[in-house]
Motif scaffolding. Sequence first.
Motif, mmCIF file in Angstrom:
data_model
loop_
_atom_site.group_PDB
_atom_site.id
_atom_site.type_symbol
_atom_site.label_atom_id
_atom_site.label_comp_id
_atom_site.label_asym_id
_atom_site.label_seq_id
_atom_site.Cartn_x
_atom_site.Cartn_y
_atom_site.Cartn_z
ATOM 1 N N MET A 12 45.180 38.139 24.024
ATOM 2 C CA MET A 12 46.627 38.401 24.015
ATOM 3 C C MET A 12 46.876 39.853 24.447
ATOM 4 S SD MET A 12 49.389 37.437 21.038
ATOM 5 C CE MET A 12 49.186 38.909 20.064
ATOM 6 N N ASN A 13 46.471 40.157 25.667
ATOM 7 C CA ASN A 13 46.626 41.510 26.210
ATOM 8 C C ASN A 13 47.256 41.418 27.590
ATOM 9 O OD1 ASN A 13 45.176 43.284 24.208
ATOM 10 N ND2 ASN A 13 43.563 41.800 24.663
ATOM 11 N N ASN A 14 48.086 42.416 27.889
ATOM 12 C CA ASN A 14 48.746 42.575 29.195
ATOM 13 C C ASN A 14 50.009 41.727 29.335
ATOM 14 O OD1 ASN A 14 47.215 44.559 30.591
ATOM 15 N ND2 ASN A 14 45.574 43.063 30.788
ATOM 16 N N ASP A 15 51.125 42.430 29.480
ATOM 17 C CA ASP A 15 52.366 41.752 29.844
ATOM 18 C C ASP A 15 52.361 41.565 31.370
ATOM 19 O OD1 ASP A 15 52.859 44.240 30.887
ATOM 20 O OD2 ASP A 15 54.409 44.782 29.441
ATOM 21 N N LEU A 16 53.514 41.213 31.913
ATOM 22 C CA LEU A 16 53.550 40.925 33.350
ATOM 23 C C LEU A 16 53.135 42.139 34.195
ATOM 24 C CD1 LEU A 16 54.137 38.360 34.808
ATOM 25 C CD2 LEU A 16 56.521 39.040 35.019
ATOM 26 N N ASN A 17 53.674 43.314 33.827
ATOM 27 C CA ASN A 17 53.296 44.528 34.576
ATOM 28 C C ASN A 17 51.814 44.817 34.451
ATOM 29 O OD1 ASN A 17 55.644 45.314 35.747
ATOM 30 N ND2 ASN A 17 56.339 46.494 33.958
ATOM 31 N N GLY A 18 51.317 44.688 33.231
ATOM 32 C CA GLY A 18 49.896 44.934 32.981
ATOM 33 C C GLY A 18 49.025 43.984 33.796
ATOM 34 N N THR A 19 49.504 42.767 33.953
ATOM 35 C CA THR A 19 48.759 41.761 34.726
ATOM 36 C C THR A 19 48.711 42.140 36.206
ATOM 37 O OG1 THR A 19 49.284 40.016 33.176
ATOM 38 C CG2 THR A 19 48.791 39.317 35.422
ATOM 39 N N VAL A 20 49.882 42.551 36.723
ATOM 40 C CA VAL A 20 49.949 42.964 38.132
ATOM 41 C C VAL A 20 48.986 44.134 38.352
ATOM 42 C CG1 VAL A 20 51.458 43.973 39.906
ATOM 43 C CG2 VAL A 20 52.315 42.149 38.413
ATOM 44 N N ASN A 21 49.021 45.098 37.429
ATOM 45 C CA ASN A 21 48.175 46.289 37.588
ATOM 46 C C ASN A 21 46.693 45.952 37.491
ATOM 47 O OD1 ASN A 21 50.413 47.861 37.871
ATOM 48 N ND2 ASN A 21 50.530 48.419 35.701
ATOM 49 N N LEU A 22 46.320 45.156 36.480
ATOM 50 C CA LEU A 22 44.894 44.878 36.283
ATOM 51 C C LEU A 22 44.327 44.062 37.454
ATOM 52 C CD1 LEU A 22 42.307 45.114 34.717
ATOM 53 C CD2 LEU A 22 43.076 43.303 33.172
ATOM 54 N N GLU A 49 51.169 32.271 36.483
ATOM 55 C CA GLU A 49 51.806 32.011 37.782
ATOM 56 C C GLU A 49 51.759 33.262 38.666
ATOM 57 O OE1 GLU A 49 55.823 30.656 37.470
ATOM 58 O OE2 GLU A 49 55.945 30.157 39.603
ATOM 59 N N THR A 50 52.080 34.401 38.060
ATOM 60 C CA THR A 50 52.028 35.667 38.801
ATOM 61 C C THR A 50 50.602 35.960 39.233
ATOM 62 O OG1 THR A 50 53.888 36.518 37.546
ATOM 63 C CG2 THR A 50 52.473 38.155 38.603
ATOM 64 N N ALA A 51 49.667 35.776 38.306
ATOM 65 C CA ALA A 51 48.256 36.034 38.623
ATOM 66 C C ALA A 51 47.821 35.143 39.786
ATOM 67 C CB ALA A 51 47.389 35.779 37.399
ATOM 68 N N ASN A 52 48.234 33.898 39.753
ATOM 69 C CA ASN A 52 47.853 32.957 40.807
ATOM 70 C C ASN A 52 48.344 33.453 42.177
ATOM 71 O OD1 ASN A 52 46.792 30.512 41.852
ATOM 72 N ND2 ASN A 52 48.853 29.651 41.889
ATOM 73 N N ALA A 53 49.574 33.908 42.209
ATOM 74 C CA ALA A 53 50.126 34.417 43.473
ATOM 75 C C ALA A 53 49.341 35.636 43.937
ATOM 76 C CB ALA A 53 51.600 34.759 43.282
ATOM 77 N N LEU A 54 48.982 36.499 43.010
ATOM 78 C CA LEU A 54 48.261 37.731 43.383
ATOM 79 C C LEU A 54 46.818 37.460 43.817
ATOM 80 C CD1 LEU A 54 49.495 39.945 40.405
ATOM 81 C CD2 LEU A 54 50.136 40.223 42.805
ATOM 82 N N LEU A 55 46.280 36.346 43.375
ATOM 83 C CA LEU A 55 44.868 36.051 43.667
ATOM 84 C C LEU A 55 44.681 35.214 44.929
ATOM 85 C CD1 LEU A 55 43.571 35.284 40.057
ATOM 86 C CD2 LEU A 55 43.206 37.356 41.408
ATOM 87 N N LYS A 56 45.806 34.794 45.515
ATOM 88 C CA LYS A 56 45.750 33.877 46.673
ATOM 89 C C LYS A 56 44.814 34.370 47.790
ATOM 90 C CE LYS A 56 48.500 30.158 46.343
ATOM 91 N NZ LYS A 56 47.995 29.661 45.049
ATOM 92 N N ASP A 57 44.843 35.682 48.052
ATOM 93 C CA ASP A 57 44.037 36.210 49.171
ATOM 94 C C ASP A 57 42.678 36.743 48.703
ATOM 95 O OD1 ASP A 57 44.974 38.296 47.693
ATOM 96 O OD2 ASP A 57 45.502 39.562 49.399
ATOM 97 N N SER A 58 42.196 36.247 47.552
ATOM 98 C CA SER A 58 40.915 36.769 47.049
ATOM 99 C C SER A 58 39.984 35.615 46.689
ATOM 100 C CB SER A 58 41.163 37.615 45.799
ATOM 101 O OG SER A 58 41.331 36.768 44.680
ATOM 102 N N HIS A 59 38.748 35.983 46.311
ATOM 103 C CA HIS A 59 37.812 34.950 45.858
ATOM 104 C C HIS A 59 37.839 34.788 44.351
ATOM 105 C CE1 HIS A 59 36.227 34.544 49.816
ATOM 106 N NE2 HIS A 59 35.914 35.825 49.883
ATOM 107 N N ILE A 60 38.716 35.548 43.696
ATOM 108 C CA ILE A 60 38.763 35.505 42.233
ATOM 109 C C ILE A 60 39.429 34.195 41.792
ATOM 110 C CG2 ILE A 60 39.618 36.681 40.157
ATOM 111 C CD1 ILE A 60 39.804 39.244 41.945
#
Length: 251
Positions: A12-22, A49-60
Amino acid sequence: MRRKVVAGNWKMNNDLNGTVNLISDIKKEMTEKSLTAEIIVCPPFTNLETANALLKDSHIRLGAQNIFYEESGAFTGEISPSMLKSVGSEYVIVGHSERRTIFGEDNKTINKKIKTAIRHDLKPIFCIGETLKEREGGITFKVIETQVKEGLEGISESELKNLIVAYEPVWAIGTGKNATPEQAQEVHKFIRALIQKIYSASFAGQLVIQYGGSVKPENAAELLSQPDIDGALVGGACLKADSFIKIAEAV
Ligand code: PEP
């Protein structure tokens, strides 16, 4: 050779901003590094959902931290498998010790959750591990055997093709006190032999078994060099991109 998998359980760590940053930090850390391990991040539900969008161009790869075993309905506060799928989750952690101890999940519940994940083509990261009291009482193998047998009851080998098992001794989670490589290897070897007995040698031979419990850059290489340890499930140390990626590099 088995593939190596390093997963970060953000808890239970990282809000939306924290997720974008990490995620942006992890991606930055990964450039110029040729990692051989598969990398998975498991942020809180609200940020998938945000993480998924940010990971689209990666192998993560993306995973969730929990799942409920019903498809829909009056289950206030729960998240269904199709909800997880719809926001891009590929993996799901099931049976984490914090779910078992704080939220009272037992092997029966965990079994239902694994079955549900499989039905929806979500890849389960199935956590097992003994408490300190159980280890000191000399019943580690018995506890692990029960968790494996009851957790996987009624599930066939072919249904488990995407299973990952995470051995996480409860006394090592979040305590800074990791299992020694010898202690971890002993249990990993036991788990693999048990899986061979229940299923087959070929399935046991290719099953990824991660170690979890205070893995950090300083102890990762030694733990991950053990023959039956195929990666790590990382809690605290995955919240900083550099330590998370250093652990992945240790593979
Ligand atoms: C975990 O929660 O799965 C875990 C292994 O935590 P930590 O690395 O902080 O011990």
